[in-house]
Design a protein around this motif. Structure first.
Motif, PDB file in Angstrom:
ATOM      1  N   VAL A   1      10.806  -6.331  50.119  1.00 35.19           N
ATOM      2  CA  VAL A   1      12.226  -6.072  49.651  1.00 35.19           C
ATOM      3  C   VAL A   1      13.416  -6.026  50.829  1.00 35.19           C
ATOM      4  O   VAL A   1      14.417  -6.145  50.098  1.00 35.19           O
ATOM      5  CB  VAL A   1      11.768  -4.166  48.945  1.00 35.19           C
ATOM      6  N   ALA A   2      12.892  -5.905  51.420  1.00 32.53           N
ATOM      7  CA  ALA A   2      14.292  -5.622  52.632  1.00 32.53           C
ATOM      8  C   ALA A   2      14.623  -7.047  53.414  1.00 32.53           C
ATOM      9  O   ALA A   2      15.421  -7.551  53.359  1.00 32.53           O
ATOM     10  CB  ALA A   2      13.738  -5.399  54.046  1.00 32.53           C
ATOM     11  N   MET A   3      13.654  -8.013  53.217  1.00 32.94           N
ATOM     12  CA  MET A   3      13.726  -9.627  53.370  1.00 32.94           C
ATOM     13  C   MET A   3      14.785 -10.291  52.499  1.00 32.94           C
ATOM     14  O   MET A   3      15.092  -9.768  50.824  1.00 32.94           O
ATOM     15  CB  MET A   3      12.632 -10.369  53.551  1.00 32.94           C
ATOM     16  N   PRO A   4      15.194 -11.275  52.628  1.00 32.02           N
ATOM     17  CA  PRO A   4      16.001 -11.911  52.061  1.00 32.02           C
ATOM     18  C   PRO A   4      15.559 -12.400  50.925  1.00 32.02           C
ATOM     19  O   PRO A   4      14.237 -13.405  51.221  1.00 32.02           O
ATOM     20  CB  PRO A   4      16.848 -12.880  52.717  1.00 32.02           C
ATOM     21  N   PHE A   5      15.752 -12.690  49.456  1.00 30.61           N
ATOM     22  CA  PHE A   5      15.671 -13.537  48.806  1.00 30.61           C
ATOM     23  C   PHE A   5      16.289 -13.966  47.338  1.00 30.61           C
ATOM     24  O   PHE A   5      16.508 -13.816  47.186  1.00 30.61           O
ATOM     25  CB  PHE A   5      14.383 -13.030  47.840  1.00 30.61           C
ATOM     26  N   GLU A   6      15.581 -14.444  46.680  1.00 30.02           N
ATOM     27  CA  GLU A   6      16.561 -15.166  45.702  1.00 30.02           C
ATOM     28  C   GLU A   6      16.730 -14.657  44.415  1.00 30.02           C
ATOM     29  O   GLU A   6      15.772 -14.357  43.559  1.00 30.02           O
ATOM     30  CB  GLU A   6      16.268 -16.496  45.268  1.00 30.02           C
ATOM     31  N   GLN A   7      17.408 -14.066  44.184  1.00 29.96           N
ATOM     32  CA  GLN A   7      17.739 -13.393  42.958  1.00 29.96           C
ATOM     33  C   GLN A   7      19.138 -13.269  42.682  1.00 29.96           C
ATOM     34  O   GLN A   7      20.810 -14.392  42.463  1.00 29.96           O
ATOM     35  CB  GLN A   7      18.082 -11.546  43.114  1.00 29.96           C
ATOM     36  N   HIS A   8      18.944 -13.673  40.596  1.00 26.65           N
ATOM     37  CA  HIS A   8      20.580 -14.245  40.143  1.00 26.65           C
ATOM     38  C   HIS A   8      20.027 -13.279  38.293  1.00 26.65           C
ATOM     39  O   HIS A   8      19.223 -13.209  37.698  1.00 26.65           O
ATOM     40  CB  HIS A   8      20.145 -16.041  39.448  1.00 26.65           C
ATOM     41  N   THR A   9      21.639 -12.550  38.592  1.00 26.78           N
ATOM     42  CA  THR A   9      22.084 -11.974  37.125  1.00 26.78           C
ATOM     43  C   THR A   9      22.737 -13.108  36.308  1.00 26.78           C
ATOM     44  O   THR A   9      23.627 -13.752  36.693  1.00 26.78           O
ATOM     45  CB  THR A   9      23.222 -11.066  37.870  1.00 26.78           C
ATOM     46  N   ILE A  10      22.126 -13.420  34.945  1.00 22.52           N
ATOM     47  CA  ILE A  10      22.728 -13.994  33.935  1.00 22.52           C
ATOM     48  C   ILE A  10      22.720 -13.249  32.718  1.00 22.52           C
ATOM     49  O   ILE A  10      21.860 -12.476  32.021  1.00 22.52           O
ATOM     50  CB  ILE A  10      21.840 -14.748  33.862  1.00 22.52           C
ATOM     51  N   ASP A  11      23.638 -13.859  31.819  1.00 18.48           N
ATOM     52  CA  ASP A  11      23.452 -13.488  30.969  1.00 18.48           C
ATOM     53  C   ASP A  11      22.232 -13.905  29.701  1.00 18.48           C
ATOM     54  O   ASP A  11      21.612 -14.323  30.236  1.00 18.48           O
ATOM     55  CB  ASP A  11      25.186 -13.946  29.787  1.00 18.48           C
ATOM     56  N   ALA A  12      21.746 -13.106  28.630  1.00 22.14           N
ATOM     57  CA  ALA A  12      20.521 -12.844  27.988  1.00 22.14           C
ATOM     58  C   ALA A  12      20.849 -14.426  27.015  1.00 22.14           C
ATOM     59  O   ALA A  12      20.201 -14.143  25.476  1.00 22.14           O
ATOM     60  CB  ALA A  12      20.172 -12.789  27.034  1.00 22.14           C
ATOM     61  N   THR A  13      21.237 -15.914  27.834  1.00 19.85           N
ATOM     62  CA  THR A  13      21.204 -16.554  26.811  1.00 19.85           C
ATOM     63  C   THR A  13      20.375 -18.419  27.348  1.00 19.85           C
ATOM     64  O   THR A  13      20.171 -17.846  28.563  1.00 19.85           O
ATOM     65  CB  THR A  13      22.364 -18.045  26.823  1.00 19.85           C
ATOM     66  N   MET A  14      20.171 -18.859  26.758  1.00 28.27           N
ATOM     67  CA  MET A  14      19.095 -20.218  27.160  1.00 28.27           C
ATOM     68  C   MET A  14      19.370 -20.416  27.983  1.00 28.27           C
ATOM     69  O   MET A  14      19.600 -21.726  29.323  1.00 28.27           O
ATOM     70  CB  MET A  14      18.538 -20.857  25.624  1.00 28.27           C
ATOM     71  N   ASP A  15      20.960 -20.875  27.809  1.00 32.88           N
ATOM     72  CA  ASP A  15      21.572 -21.821  28.929  1.00 32.88           C
ATOM     73  C   ASP A  15      22.313 -21.424  29.849  1.00 32.88           C
ATOM     74  O   ASP A  15      22.227 -22.225  31.154  1.00 32.88           O
ATOM     75  CB  ASP A  15      23.108 -21.775  27.605  1.00 32.88           C
TER      76      ASP A  15
END
Lengths: 350, 350
Positions: A329-343
Motif C-alpha cells: 500500500v506504501a507504493m504508488p498506485f493508480e486511484q481515481h475518485t469519481i461520481d457514481a455515474t457511467m460517464d
C-alpha cells in the motif's frame, strides 16, 4: 499431496520420519514467468518462480520446520523456542501447535510491531518480550536447553537444513533436471546453503545430469558477504534479509564458488521496482526480499557479467506478499475518485 | 503441478482452454484434523481441512478466476472490472496482470481500509473510488459492458462457477470417493452452489459412488437463507460472508435439499472461538469466515441434529488468515515481558 517428511524422510538425517509433523507443506508451484524474463532484459531465458509463499504459514520456513518439529517430537521435546519476529516465529508456532507442543517466541521490547507477530500469535505461541536487544534474545534461546527441556528451532538446529533442501528436490523433479541457474535472496544464508546441499545430493544420487550455478543476492545495506565484513547496523526495506553477520557465511561462499556462481548486492530502489514488477507482470505477490534476486538478474544482464540467454533459471520467492500488506500500500498506485455515474466510469476507462 | 484449466479444462464450459491464464492455482492441501475433530465433540469423524488459503492470492477465488480470465481473454477482452473490497478484487487483479489485461476495482468512498485492498493494489489494479454505495458500484459494474469493451468478473460471470467446482474434483480424487459430509461457509452462496455442482458432475461421470451431504453455515448477523428473508444491514466479524441477499440463494437451498443437508447459523463468538481453535490445534490459520462451518459442526453435534460419527467430513477453509492479521492480533493471547535473564525465562517456561 503428502508433506515433505512423508515424501523425502528417507533422505533426511532426522528422527521420527515414520511419524511426521506436517501441515502438507511443500509441493509449491514452479510458475513460468516469460513476461518477467522479457522485462529483465533476457527474453530467451526459461524463467521460473518457485513460489514458497504458498507453504502453509506463507514462507519457505515451513520446509525446515516440519523436519525440525518432527525430529524434536521424536526426541521427546514438549516445548520449542526461537528468537524471531517474522517468518520463523510463525512457522515454529504453527508446527508446534500441530504437534501439541508449546512454542515460545522471544522478541526485543519496543522493536516489533504486533502485526508482524500476527501469525505466531494466531497459532498460539507464547510471546516473551525481553527487556534487551534481539541479540540478548538469541543468546537466551541458545542457552535455554542447558537449563530446561526445550528445543531451539532457530536455524542453528541442523534438522532445519534437512527439510529446507527439499526445495531443490522438487525443482529437479518438476523440470526433469537441475536448472542452469538458481537465484535467491541471501540473508542469514541458510537457504542458499540448503539449496546447494539439495542440488548436490540430487546429483550424487544420479537423479540429475548437472548442478546449477548459484546467484545469491543481498541488499546493499545488508551485504556482509559481498563487502567481506560484518555489517554492524544492517538496513534494508527487505526485512527478511536484514542481517549483518550471516550464520552460514562460509557455506554461502562455498555454494557460490563450487557452483561457479555469484553473490552480488542491489539497492533498495531496485528491490522495490522488481517487487512491484513481479506482481504486475506475473500476478505473483511476494515479500520485498524475494525481489532481490530479480534485481540481481536485471543488474547482471545489464552490466554484462550474467548471461542467461537460452538458459533455464529458477528464482525462489521465499514468502507471500500478504505477510506485509503495508509495503504494498506504501507504493504508488493508480486511484481515481469519481461520481457514481457511467460517464465518469467511462472516462476513467478511457 | 499444472493449473486448473490445464487439468480440468475439458470439463469447463468456457473458451480458451488451450491457452489458460494460470498462476498454478488449485492442488491445495486436504489436511487431516484429528485434534480438531476431538475438540468438536466428534472424535471418530475423519475430518479434513481443504485449505484454500494456499491458492496464489490466498483464497478460493483463484479457482473461478483462472476460468473467468481464460474465457475473457479468449473472447478478446482487454479490460476486466469488479466491485469488491476483498478476495475477489485481489484474485481478479492477479489474473488480469498475468494475462496482460487491465483490471478496474470499484469501491465505495470512505468504506474501505486501504489494507484490505493491498492485494489488488500490488497486482496493479486501477482502484476506482465511487462517491456512492457498494450497491452503486455493483450496478455500474453490471452496466459497464453495455457501454465499453469490458468483462465483469464478479460472480455473475458464469465462468467463475466452472472453475470453482474443481474444488470438489480434487477432494474426490484425493479421498478416492466423495466424503460423507461437505461443510462450508455461506455468504453469496456461489461456493456452495459450485461445490454441489462439482460433486454432482463427479457422480454423473461415475468417478465416485456417492454425493456428500452439504452443511452450509451462515453468521447469525448475516443469515438470510436461514431466516428466510433478506437481511438489510448484515453484520458479522466474518466479513467474507457478510451478505444479506445472496446471489445464488435458490441454488444454495437446492444443494441443501438435494443432498439431504442443512444450512444453519452461528453467532460471532463461536466463529471466533473456532477461528482460534483451528490455528491452535492444527496449525492452520484461516480467515474468520472459514471458522463458521466448524462452529456449525460443534453446534450440530452438541444439539444432536448432526451425527458425524465414523463419517468422513471435509471443511473448506476459504481464505488464509494472513489476509486479516489485525483480527488475529485483536484476540487475547499470552504475552510476558521479562528481564533478559535465564531465570526470568525459566519462570515463564514454568
Amino acid at each position: 499431496m503428502a508433506g515433505l517428511v512423508a515424501r523425502y524422510g528417507d533422505r533426511m538425517r532426522i528422527e521420527g520420519v515414520d511419524h511426521p509433523v506436517s501441515i502438507e507443506e511443500g509441493s509449491t508451484p514452479l510458475i513460468p514467468a516469460p513476461r518477467l524474463a522479457d522485462a529483465l532484459g533476457t527474453p530467451t531465458t526459461r524463467l521460473f518462480l518457485k513460489f514458497e509463499g504458498l507453504n502453509p504459514t506463507g514462507s519457505f520456513k515451513d520446509r525446515g520446520m516440519t523436519a525440525a518439529i518432527t525430529d524434536a517430537r521424536a526426541k521427546g521435546a514438549r516445548t520449542v523456542i526461537c528468537a524471531s519476529t517474522g517468518n520463523t516465529a510463525a512457522s515454529a508456532a504453527a508446527y508446534a501447535a500441530r504437534a501439541g507442543m508449546e512454542c515460545l517466541v522471544l522478541v526485543p521490547e519496543g522493536k516489533v510491531a504486533l502485526g508482524k507477530l500476527a501469525g505466531a500469535i494466531a497459532y498460539g505461541a507464547k510471546v516473551v518480550t525481553i527487556r534487551g536487544s534481539f541479540d540478548d534474545g538469541l543468546r537466551m534461546v541458545r542457552e535455554a536447553p542447558d537449563h530446561a527441556p526445550v528445543t531451539v528451532v532457530n536455524s542453528v538446529n541442523p534438522a532445519r537444513m534437512e527439510g529446507q533442501k527439499t526445495g531443490a528436490f522438487e525443482i529437479c523433479e518438476e523440470l526433469g533436471d537441475a536448472p542452469n541457474w538458481h537465484c535467491l535472496p541471501v540473508g542469514n544464508a541458510g537457504n542458499i546453503s540448503a539449496y546447494w546441499q539439495g542440488y548436490c545430493e540430487q546429483h550424487a544420487e544420479g537423479f540429475v545430469t548437472k548442478k546449477p550455478r548459484i546467484l545469491g543476492v543481498q541488499a546493499e545495506g545488508a551485504a556482509p558477504i559481498v563487502r567481506g565484513h560484518v555489517v554492524e547496523n544492517p538496513e534494508t526495506v527487505a526485512t527478511a534479509i536484514r542481517i549483518g553477520n550471516p550464520a552460514r557465511w562460509k557455506q554461502a561462499e562455498a555454494a557460490r564458488d563450487e557452483s561457479g556462481g555469484f553473490i552480488t548486492m542491489v539497492p533498495d530502489e531496485e528491490i522495490l521496482h522488481w517487487y512491484r514488477a513481479v506482481a504486475r507482470l506475473e500476478g505473483v505477490f511476494c515479500e520485498p526480499s524475494c525481489a532481490a534476486p530479480l534485481a540481481g538478474i536485471a543488474r547482471g544482464v545489464r552490466e554484462g557479467w550474467l548471461d542467461l540467454r537460452d538458459q533455464s533459471a529458477v528464482v525462489v520467492l521465499t514468502g507471500h506478499g500478504m505477510k506485509d500488506p503495508d509495503q504494498a500500500v506504501a507504493m504508488p498506485f493508480e486511484q481515481h475518485t469519481i461520481d457514481a455515474t457511467m460517464d465518469a466510469l467511462l472516462k476513467v476507462m478511457r
